[in-house]
Design a protein around this motif. Structure first.
Motif: not given
Length: 72
Positions: A17-20, A37-42, A48-51
């Motif tokens: 998650g941190f790398n992404n 837009t796509q970058s904001l979604i990612e 959320q993955l990190v959380e």
């Protein structure tokens, strides 16, 4: 041990998650990329993955603490 496997998986998920997040942050900072837009979604998904993995790590840590309390 199941708990240590869960902790390892959660830690690996946090690292991913941190790398992404680093990659998506760079995309968002790129002035040549007009549609963000796509970058904001990612970025949101990566956060959320990190959380989620942090919560899994905390749960595994609590399980180990509980097992130690029971054993002692």
């Amino acid at each position: 041990m199941i708990s240590s496997s869960a902790m390892s998986q959660a830690y690996a998920g946090m690292q991913t998650g941190f790398n992404n997040l680093t990659q998506t942050s760079a995309k968002l900072a790129d002035p040549n990329q007009l549609d963000k837009t796509q970058s904001l979604i990612e970025h949101k998904q990566d956060a959320q993955l990190v959380e989620v993995n942090a919560k899994a790590l905390k749960t595994a840590d609590n399980m180990i603490g509980t097992l130690l309390d029971i054993k002692v």
